[in-house]
Structures are given as structure tokens and as C-alpha cells.
Design an enzyme around this catalytic site. Structure first.
Site, short mmCIF file in Angstrom:
data_model
loop_
_atom_site.label_atom_id
_atom_site.label_comp_id
_atom_site.label_asym_id
_atom_site.label_seq_id
_atom_site.Cartn_x
_atom_site.Cartn_y
_atom_site.Cartn_z
N ASP A 97 0.87 -1.19 0.00
CA ASP A 97 0.00 0.00 0.00
C ASP A 97 0.90 1.24 0.00
O ASP A 97 1.32 1.70 -1.06
CB ASP A 97 -0.94 -0.08 1.21
CG ASP A 97 -1.98 1.02 1.25
OD1 ASP A 97 -2.27 1.59 0.20
OD2 ASP A 97 -2.51 1.32 2.34
N ARG A 159 -10.87 -13.04 5.78
CA ARG A 159 -9.63 -13.63 5.27
C ARG A 159 -9.85 -14.94 4.54
O ARG A 159 -9.07 -15.35 3.71
CB ARG A 159 -8.66 -13.90 6.43
CG ARG A 159 -8.17 -12.67 7.16
CD ARG A 159 -7.00 -13.06 8.07
NE ARG A 159 -6.74 -12.08 9.11
CZ ARG A 159 -5.99 -10.99 8.94
NH1 ARG A 159 -5.44 -10.74 7.78
NH2 ARG A 159 -5.79 -10.17 9.94
P1 IMP Z 1 1.76 -0.41 3.87
O1 IMP Z 1 2.81 -0.43 4.96
O2 IMP Z 1 1.05 0.90 3.83
O3 IMP Z 1 2.32 -0.81 2.52
O4 IMP Z 1 0.63 -1.39 4.29
C1 IMP Z 1 0.65 -2.72 4.10
C2 IMP Z 1 -0.35 -3.37 5.04
O5 IMP Z 1 -1.57 -2.62 5.16
C3 IMP Z 1 -0.74 -4.70 4.48
O6 IMP Z 1 0.10 -5.72 4.98
C4 IMP Z 1 -2.17 -4.85 4.95
O7 IMP Z 1 -2.19 -5.47 6.23
C5 IMP Z 1 -2.70 -3.46 5.13
N1 IMP Z 1 -3.58 -3.06 4.00
C6 IMP Z 1 -3.38 -2.07 3.13
N2 IMP Z 1 -4.37 -1.97 2.23
C7 IMP Z 1 -5.25 -2.95 2.53
C8 IMP Z 1 -6.50 -3.39 1.94
O8 IMP Z 1 -7.02 -2.86 0.94
N3 IMP Z 1 -7.11 -4.43 2.54
C9 IMP Z 1 -6.59 -5.07 3.63
N4 IMP Z 1 -5.43 -4.71 4.19
C10 IMP Z 1 -4.76 -3.66 3.66
#
Ligand code: IMP
Ligand code: MG
Length: 175
Positions: A97, A159
């Protein structure tokens, strides 16, 4: 529920990723490190496509938003990890993300002595990254929507769904 990626498409793509990873590691033993809990379904499917000596390890990463820690600071729980010294790691997460989680975890595993760290994410959200980071393997690029299923959760639910779906508004509003 709006299905974004069917279980058939996931299966076909996981087949492709498995073949690509198997070819790239060229017989070298891999330690697959999964990021709990979202990685679980993807990990279980992908490792059965790796034609390799493969070790499995798990860690957890969570962002706390408390007063004591700065907003969104990442906490890593790695007490289940074996000694990482000299290992060739494939770090596996459900979704990229902002990129904060996976980039921090790469640094963390290197500081634990991993010889190399490659990264694989099932999903990558378009237009969301705040940290410059290029994963080695991506299953699917998806639009900026909150998605669930195939390991991904909303409040630890959904999940178990065998496909990836966009979270319906009714799930967050209760209607
Ligand atoms: P980042 O550190 O912002 O890249 O976030 C990654 C984490 O955010 C992932 O491992 C997910 O647990 C959570 N996440 C981000 N977007 C989503 C989504 O659309 N659905 C579910 N979990 C998400
Ligand atoms: Mg997660």
C-alpha cells in the site's frame, strides 16, 4: 460483494509467480518469510509451486497509533524467526500500500544477517506508495480500493474468502 480477482485468476497467477521464483533462485535454498496474518493463504499456495529446498518463517508487523509512539510507527515481532544469518530470503506480504511495512521489513531482515532479501506481494495498490520501493514480484496491480479475501482482512474478518473482493460500504456502515 464485488469480486475483483476470481480464485481462478489468483491460481493462474500464483502458478506463474512460482515458476518465475523457482527459475530466479536457480536451485538456491529459499527462506520464505511471511508477514502475518495477511500472508497466510498466499504463502500456503505459493510454496506448493516452488520446486526448491524451502524453509518457512513468520513474523508480524503492526502500525501503532498511540500517544507514546509517533503516528504509524512500525512494530516488528520476530521472536518466531530462526537465525537469519546467510539466508536467501523471499519476503512475502499480502499487499503493498504505502510501502512502509515491506521496506522496513527488508531493512530489518538484512540487519538480522540475511544474505539477500527479495520481496513478493500478491497485490500492489496503484497511486498509494509514499515510500520509494520496488518489489521483485507482484501478483496483481489493483486500483485504490479497500480489498478483502484470500488472506486480506477488514477488522480481522473475510480472510477466508477464496477470491479478492472490494469491501462493500455496507460492511463499514453496518447497513
Ligand atoms: P503499507 O505499509 O502501507 O504498505 O501497508 C501494508 C499493510 O496494510 C498490508 O500488509 C495490509 O495489512 C494493510 N492493507 C493495506 N491496504 C489494505 C486493503 O485494501 N485491505 C486489507 N489490508 C490492507
Ligand atoms: Mg497486513
Amino acid at each position: 460483494m464485488q469480486v475483483l480477482i476470481s480464485s481462478e485468476r489468483i491460481r493462474d497467477r500464483v502458478d506463474e509467480l512460482g515458476a518465475e521464483i523457482t527459475a530466479d533462485f536457480d536451485g538456491q535454498p529459499i527462506t520464505v518469510v511471511g508477514v502475518l496474518t495477511g500472508c497466510l493463504v498466499f504463502l500456503a499456495d505459493l510454496i506448493r509451486r516452488l520446486n526448491h529446498p524451502t524453509h518457512i518463517a513468520l513474523l508480524q508487523a503492526s502500525s501503532y497509533r498511540g500517544t507514546a509512539t509517533s503516528p504509524g510507527e512500525l512494530t516488528v515481532r520476530d521472536e518466531l524467526l530462526p537465525d537469519m544469518t546467510g539466508r536467501h530470503v523471499l519476503l512475502l506480504d499480502d499487499i503493498l500500500d504505502t510501502g512502509r511495512t515491506i521496506s522496513k521489513l527488508v531493512d530489518h531482515l538484512k540487519s538480522k544477517g540475511a544474505a539477500s532479501v527479495r520481496t513478493c506481494v500478491l497485490l500492489r495498490k496503484i497511486g498509494r506508495q509514499t515510500v520509494e520501493f520496488e518489489p521483485d514480484y507482484v501478483g496483481f496491480a489493483i486500483p485504490d480500493k479497500f480489498v478483502i479475501g484470500y488472506g486480506l482482512d477488514f477488522n480481522d474478518l473475510y480472510r477466508h474468502l477464496p477470491f479478492i473482493a472490494v469491501l462493500p460500504d455496507s460492511a463499514t456502515t453496518g447497513g
